[in-house]
Design a protein around this motif. Structure first.
Motif, PDB file in Angstrom:
ATOM      1  N   LYS A 144       0.771  -1.233   0.009  1.00 49.14           N
ATOM      2  CA  LYS A 144      -0.125   0.385   0.345  1.00 49.14           C
ATOM      3  C   LYS A 144       0.543   1.311   0.454  1.00 49.14           C
ATOM      4  N   TRP A 145       2.682   1.185   0.870  1.00 48.41           N
ATOM      5  CA  TRP A 145       2.898   2.494   0.606  1.00 48.41           C
ATOM      6  C   TRP A 145       3.277   2.682  -1.050  1.00 48.41           C
ATOM      7  N   LYS A 146       2.888   3.656  -1.368  1.00 46.11           N
ATOM      8  CA  LYS A 146       3.776   4.228  -2.632  1.00 46.11           C
ATOM      9  C   LYS A 146       5.379   5.193  -2.513  1.00 46.11           C
ATOM     10  N   THR A 147       5.286   5.724  -1.069  1.00 48.07           N
ATOM     11  CA  THR A 147       6.542   6.919  -1.003  1.00 48.07           C
ATOM     12  C   THR A 147       7.484   6.285  -0.197  1.00 48.07           C
ATOM     13  N   VAL A 148       8.573   7.042  -0.217  1.00 51.35           N
ATOM     14  CA  VAL A 148       9.265   7.301   1.988  1.00 51.35           C
ATOM     15  C   VAL A 148       8.430   7.670   2.197  1.00 51.35           C
ATOM     16  N   ALA A 149       8.088   8.687   2.485  1.00 44.48           N
ATOM     17  CA  ALA A 149       6.513   9.166   3.497  1.00 44.48           C
ATOM     18  C   ALA A 149       6.149   8.124   4.202  1.00 44.48           C
ATOM     19  N   ASP A 150       5.207   7.505   3.429  1.00 46.44           N
ATOM     20  CA  ASP A 150       4.615   6.801   3.484  1.00 46.44           C
ATOM     21  C   ASP A 150       5.147   5.596   4.646  1.00 46.44           C
ATOM     22  N   VAL A 151       6.075   5.265   4.074  1.00 47.16           N
ATOM     23  CA  VAL A 151       6.943   4.463   5.150  1.00 47.16           C
ATOM     24  C   VAL A 151       7.235   4.749   6.431  1.00 47.16           C
ATOM     25  N   LYS A 226       7.616  -8.716  -8.350  1.00 42.71           N
ATOM     26  CA  LYS A 226       7.544  -9.194  -6.744  1.00 42.71           C
ATOM     27  C   LYS A 226       7.334  -7.840  -6.035  1.00 42.71           C
ATOM     28  N   ILE A 227       8.723  -7.209  -6.506  1.00 47.20           N
ATOM     29  CA  ILE A 227       9.334  -5.970  -5.952  1.00 47.20           C
ATOM     30  C   ILE A 227       8.677  -4.502  -6.113  1.00 47.20           C
ATOM     31  N   ARG A 228       8.551  -3.592  -5.733  1.00 45.62           N
ATOM     32  CA  ARG A 228       8.601  -2.542  -6.221  1.00 45.62           C
ATOM     33  C   ARG A 228      10.081  -1.470  -5.731  1.00 45.62           C
ATOM     34  N   TYR A 229      10.286  -0.802  -6.374  1.00 48.68           N
ATOM     35  CA  TYR A 229      11.168   0.531  -5.849  1.00 48.68           C
ATOM     36  C   TYR A 229      10.681   1.172  -5.714  1.00 48.68           C
ATOM     37  N   LEU A 230      10.631   1.776  -3.967  1.00 48.37           N
ATOM     38  CA  LEU A 230       9.806   3.142  -4.196  1.00 48.37           C
ATOM     39  C   LEU A 230      10.815   4.610  -4.192  1.00 48.37           C
ATOM     40  N   ALA A 231      12.360   4.070  -3.933  1.00 50.73           N
ATOM     41  CA  ALA A 231      13.607   5.270  -4.292  1.00 50.73           C
ATOM     42  C   ALA A 231      14.947   4.625  -4.110  1.00 50.73           C
ATOM     43  N   ALA A 250      11.166  11.217  -2.682  1.00 49.81           N
ATOM     44  CA  ALA A 250      10.309  10.760  -1.960  1.00 49.81           C
ATOM     45  C   ALA A 250       9.336  10.281  -1.064  1.00 49.81           C
ATOM     46  N   GLY A 251       9.841  11.600   0.007  1.00 48.52           N
ATOM     47  CA  GLY A 251       9.534  12.320   1.453  1.00 48.52           C
ATOM     48  C   GLY A 251      10.291  11.521   2.416  1.00 48.52           C
ATOM     49  N   GLY A 252      11.530  11.644   2.021  1.00 49.82           N
ATOM     50  CA  GLY A 252      11.836  10.770   3.532  1.00 49.82           C
ATOM     51  C   GLY A 252      13.865  11.405   3.304  1.00 49.82           C
TER      52      GLY A 252
END
Length: 332
Positions: A144-151, A226-231, A250-252
């Motif tokens: 469900k996370w789309k950005t580092v800010a979400d993490v 299987k995986i996505r890269y957020l940043a 990405a908000g981090g």
């Protein structure tokens, strides 16, 4: 008068001879005669088939052709790098036995094994840089996370609940995760894996929330969807993946998580031999075949002197020391 002229001429001849001797000595230092006169063995702390091993073998092949000598690669993975280190420690400082390590072997080991009192760069000296690799922050493709800010937001909402994986305690993936927590004031749970392939299988399955990973180590899971890269944890985007933002974008935090791989030798290596190896490795790395491999893996070519390698390792050591102390991280 003749005696004075003769004396002056003699002094001039002696002076020229002295200059020639100095220049001759410098020439010998610049070009070590006969090196290498026999096969060179490079031990590596990395397993066969890994990114550093693949690079070392192709560079070793180029060196073998340039030197007209065999360049042998001996894999000694495991033991936090000490198996390879012990294989080379105590060998003659003559350039015929070299060792491939990464920046964590240089900078993190003293903090992870404090009771050993071992400092890598007091036993070995840097000779040549091979490459630097950046790390991506990866999550499951259906996360469900789309950005580092979400993490970061999830970690703040539930301290200690968000998990992140790595390929071992003290690895760049682990220490990078610790730095992310320190910079964001969060607490996450570290889950170390013994096998890199299993790590990204687990990330893809959602068994762990996220992980840092290099492109070569994670590309199998990425290409399989299987995986996505957020940043990318780097100051700028990668040319190979321009669509992936930096951590800051990405908000981090502006986090730079990377590892560089080098060749070192037992301390006491003659400067002329060190300089020759350094120059010849740089030529090998610049070869089109090697650069093609680097481009595939997003490995970065660096023009670092042995002294600069030491400075960069010292800078990492300061960060790793702070992180290890913060969480009492140890491998003992």
């Amino acid at each position: 008068m003749q005696s004075i002229a003769h004396s002056s001429t003699r002094r001039h001849v002696l002076a020229l001879a002295a200059v020639a001797a100095v220049l001759g000595s410098g020439a010998v230092q610049a070009q070590p005669a006969g090196y290498p006169a026999k096969p060179v063995t490079i031990f590596t702390a990395f397993a066969p088939g890994s990114g550093p091993d693949a690079v070392l073998r192709i560079v070793g092949e180029k060196l073998g052709k340039a030197w007209n000598q065999r360049v042998l690669v001996e894999n000694r993975p495991g033991g936090g790098g000490f198996i390879a280190i012990d294989a080379v420690k105590g060998k003659p400082a003559d350039g015929y036995t070299l060792l491939q390590l990464d920046s964590e072997h240089l900078a993190a080991l003293p903090h992870l094994y404090k009771s050993r009192g071992f400092e890598t760069l007091k036993t070995f000296e840097p000779v040549a840089i091979l490459f630097r690799t950046p790390f991506m922050l990866a999550v499951a493709a259906d996360s469900k996370w789309k950005t580092v800010a979400d993490v970061v937001a999830a970690a703040k909402a539930e301290p200690g609940k968000v998990t992140y994986g790595s390929w071992g305690v003290g690895s760049p993936g682990h220490l990078g995760g610790e730095e992310l927590q320190m910079r964001t004031g969060t607490e996450m749970q570290h889950v170390p894996y013994r096998e890199v392939s299993q790590l990204f299988t687990s990330v893809g399955a959602g068994d762990v929330s996220w992980s840092f990973g290099s492109i070569p180590s994670s590309q199998g899971a990425f290409k399989a969807g299987k995986i996505r890269y957020l940043a990318v944890a780097a100051p700028k985007r990668l040319a190979q993946m321009p669509e992936v933002p930096t951590m800051a974008e990405a908000g981090g935090p502006a986090l730079d998580v990377n590892s560089f791989v080098v060749l070192v030798a037992p301390r006491g290596l003659p400067a002329a031999v060190r300089d020759k190896i350094h120059a010849d490795v740089a030529k090998a790395v610049a070869d089109a075949d090697v650069q093609s491999r680097f481009n595939t893996f997003a490995f970065e070519t660096l023009n670092w002197s042995p002294e600069e390698i030491g400075r960069q390792a010292a800078a990492k050591s300061r960060i790793y020391g702070e992180l290890a102390q913060r969480k009492n991280i140890s491998l003992e």
